[in-house]
Design an enzyme around this catalytic site. Structure first.
Site, PDB file in Angstrom:
ATOM      1  N   ARG A  37       0.478  -1.263  -0.215  1.00 41.91           N
ATOM      2  CA  ARG A  37      -0.335  -0.001  -0.082  1.00 41.91           C
ATOM      3  C   ARG A  37       0.651   0.997   0.097  1.00 41.91           C
ATOM      4  NH1 ARG A  37      -5.254  -2.211   3.804  1.00 41.91           N
ATOM      5  NH2 ARG A  37      -6.309  -2.795   1.915  1.00 41.91           N
ATOM      6  N   LYS A 201     -19.195 -15.874   2.867  1.00 40.37           N
ATOM      7  CA  LYS A 201     -20.789 -15.866   2.391  1.00 40.37           C
ATOM      8  C   LYS A 201     -21.749 -15.499   1.824  1.00 40.37           C
ATOM      9  CE  LYS A 201     -20.865 -15.467   7.716  1.00 40.37           C
ATOM     10  NZ  LYS A 201     -20.966 -14.291   8.657  1.00 40.37           N
ATOM     11  N   GLY A 354      -8.547  -7.576  -0.660  1.00 32.99           N
ATOM     12  CA  GLY A 354      -8.656  -8.816   0.462  1.00 32.99           C
ATOM     13  C   GLY A 354      -7.946 -10.119   0.354  1.00 32.99           C
ATOM     14  N   GLY A 377     -13.349  -4.483   0.963  1.00 33.63           N
ATOM     15  CA  GLY A 377     -14.860  -3.778   0.571  1.00 33.63           C
ATOM     16  C   GLY A 377     -14.913  -3.063  -0.847  1.00 33.63           C
TER      17      GLY A 377
HETATM   18  P1  AMP Z   1     -14.976 -13.425   2.566  1.00 36.50           P
HETATM   19  O1  AMP Z   1     -14.500 -12.042   3.459  1.00 36.50           O
HETATM   20  O2  AMP Z   1     -16.457 -13.806   3.055  1.00 36.50           O
HETATM   21  O3  AMP Z   1     -14.321 -12.620   1.725  1.00 36.50           O
HETATM   22  O4  AMP Z   1     -14.602 -14.754   3.222  1.00 36.50           O
HETATM   23  C1  AMP Z   1     -13.465 -14.902   3.650  1.00 36.50           C
HETATM   24  C2  AMP Z   1     -13.220 -16.096   3.860  1.00 36.50           C
HETATM   25  O5  AMP Z   1     -14.015 -17.306   4.047  1.00 36.50           O
HETATM   26  C3  AMP Z   1     -11.988 -16.791   4.541  1.00 36.50           C
HETATM   27  O6  AMP Z   1     -11.446 -16.404   5.847  1.00 36.50           O
HETATM   28  C4  AMP Z   1     -12.347 -18.630   3.696  1.00 36.50           C
HETATM   29  O7  AMP Z   1     -11.313 -18.943   5.218  1.00 36.50           O
HETATM   30  C5  AMP Z   1     -13.100 -17.965   4.580  1.00 36.50           C
HETATM   31  N1  AMP Z   1     -13.608 -19.539   3.525  1.00 36.50           N
HETATM   32  C6  AMP Z   1     -13.656 -20.294   2.058  1.00 36.50           C
HETATM   33  N2  AMP Z   1     -14.417 -20.925   1.411  1.00 36.50           N
HETATM   34  C7  AMP Z   1     -15.039 -21.505   2.763  1.00 36.50           C
HETATM   35  C8  AMP Z   1     -15.128 -22.853   3.553  1.00 36.50           C
HETATM   36  N3  AMP Z   1     -16.000 -23.638   2.162  1.00 36.50           N
HETATM   37  N4  AMP Z   1     -15.653 -22.455   4.744  1.00 36.50           N
HETATM   38  C9  AMP Z   1     -15.696 -21.512   5.180  1.00 36.50           C
HETATM   39  N5  AMP Z   1     -15.008 -20.677   5.095  1.00 36.50           N
HETATM   40  C10 AMP Z   1     -14.540 -20.731   4.242  1.00 36.50           C
END
Ligand code: AMP
Length: 397
Positions: A37, A201, A354, A377
């Site tokens: 950064r 999610k 991210g 984000g």
């Molecule tokens: P996000 O912040 O929504 O972009 O999610 C990122 C996170 O999703 C990372 O920390 C990953 O470990 C988690 N992630 C990815 N695939 C899976 C999975 N199959 N089960 C649980 N967590 C997951």
């Protein structure tokens, strides 16, 4: 199309220029562990120095929650920036950010000099965009430059409030680059246009999925959110991440994809683990074969091939979110495979910040991508089609 004034459209000679940067770097024992950064901010700073501005840098770092926290001071950033720029970046140490020390430092500046203010989030007003702090910041400057894409999706004093009290507000090169790449990809993509979405999610990516289905030719789903889609198709997902409340939404999105002629891909096989840990027993199972005691941790080998094949001839690819629990080495294979597939294609590849940006950089594919966004984000909100307050606040051309 966004058409904002940039540092190329102003004359800063002899003027005090407040530059909002994104110096939110990871620190360990006072040492910067990833300086991407800082490096990304250099072109704008160098341009302003060359043009004879008095360059006053500011940024937030971490979450000090509105009070001074010595471990979140920007002091180490001033030291490293001094080395990177090859000229002194004076640190205006001030617990109130714009206190007597900062004011005196600005007062004493000569053209082409650089100072760095203390962490803007030492002030409780910052994240609430309260006018008093915005006015204090503006009192230091004649011109404002926003080069912090990472916070562009938030309306804070140091990126939005301050623009009310300075005559000229423009974007820096880094911000301009983000707007150009993400804006072009979303609004004017060369086709085929493929988006890859992963992460934990569905609920946090609802608007992105919905918006991208209006734009892309193929939408690839991986990560924890894939299981909600599988379940919506009536498949068992064992102990995998599942958002029951979003089953209908997943169905709606699959119907929308069909209606729009968008190819929507979800994993055809899955690496499952017994427990949520790196050392757990694991195996790969086919579609619909996740047993009740097992948890989906990564996309399987066949899915990796399918996804690599789906991006092979793409002219534009946008990727946000890991394909599995990539923090555990045994479950990083899917994320790595997607990073590798993107590194090998000729089309424009845009990594939406991210975790995916971190994965690409760790694997050494950073320079193979067209653009790696500095804001997770913010890039997500861009992909949602939202107006980012930090961008909107800059003057139009
Ligand atoms: P996000 O912040 O929504 O972009 O999610 C990122 C996170 O999703 C990372 O920390 C990953 O470990 C988690 N992630 C990815 N695939 C899976 C999975 N199959 N089960 C649980 N967590 C997951």
């Amino acid at each position: 199309m966004l058409n904002k004034k940039s540092v190329d459209d102003i004359n800063v000679k002899g003027k005090r220029v407040l530059v909002r940067c994104d110096f939110n770097v990871p620190l360990q024992d006072g040492k910067i562990t990833d300086e991407n950064r800082l490096v990304a901010a250099l072109p704008t700073i160098q341009k302003l120095i060359k043009d004879g501005g008095k360059v006053i840098l500011c940024s937030h770092l971490g979450k000090p929650k509105g009070e001074p926290k010595p471990e979140l001071s920007l002091a180490p950033v001033a030291v490293r920036l001094t080395e990177l720029l090859g000229q002194e970046v004076k640190f205006a140490k001030d617990e109130t950010v714009v206190g007597p020390n900062a004011k005196a430092a600005v007062e004493a500046m000569k053209d082409g000099e650089v100072i760095l203010l203390e962490n803007t989030r030492y002030r409780a007003e910052e994240t609430k965009n309260i006018d008093t702090f915005s006015q204090e910041l503006a009192s230091l400057a004649d011109v404002f430059v926003n080069d912090a894409f990472g916070t562009a999706h938030r309306a804070h004093c140091s990126n939005v409030g301050v623009t009310k009290y300075v005559e000229t507000s423009v974007v820096g090169y880094l911000m301009q680059k983000e707007i150009d790449f993400l804006g072009n990809a979303v609004n004017n993509p060369e086709r085929p246009f493929v988006a890859i979405l992963g992460g934990s999610k569905v609920s946090s990516k609802i608007s992105v999925i919905n918006n991208l289905l209006d734009k892309v030719d193929t939408l690839i789903i991986g990560g924890g959110m894939a299981y909600t889609f599988m379940k919506a198709l009536g498949e068992e997902v064992g102990k995998s991440l599942l958002e029951e409340d979003y089953l209908d939404y997943a169905k709606e999105m699959m119907a929308k994809a069909e209606e729009k002629g968008v190819k929507l891909l979800i994993p055809i096989d899955t690496v499952v683990g017994k427990e949520f840990s790196n050392d757990t027993e694991f195996k790969t199972v086919g579609r619909g074969e996740i047993g009740p005691e097992w948890e989906g941790m990564d996309i399987g080998e066949k899915t990796r091939e399918l996804y690599a094949d789906a991006v092979k001839d793409a002219k534009t690819v946008v990727w946000n979110g890991p394909m599995g629990v990539f923090e555990f080495s045994n479950f990083a294979g899917g994320t790595n495979a997607v990073a590798k597939a993107l590194a090998e294609i000729d089309g424009t590849t845009i990594i939406g910040g991210g975790d995916s940006a971190a994965a690409v950089n760790i694997l050494g594919y950073g320079d193979k991508m067209t653009h790696i966004s500095t804001g997770g984000g913010a890039s997500l909100e861009f992909l949602e089609g939202k107006e980012l307050p930090g961008v909107a606040a800059a003057n139009d051309k």
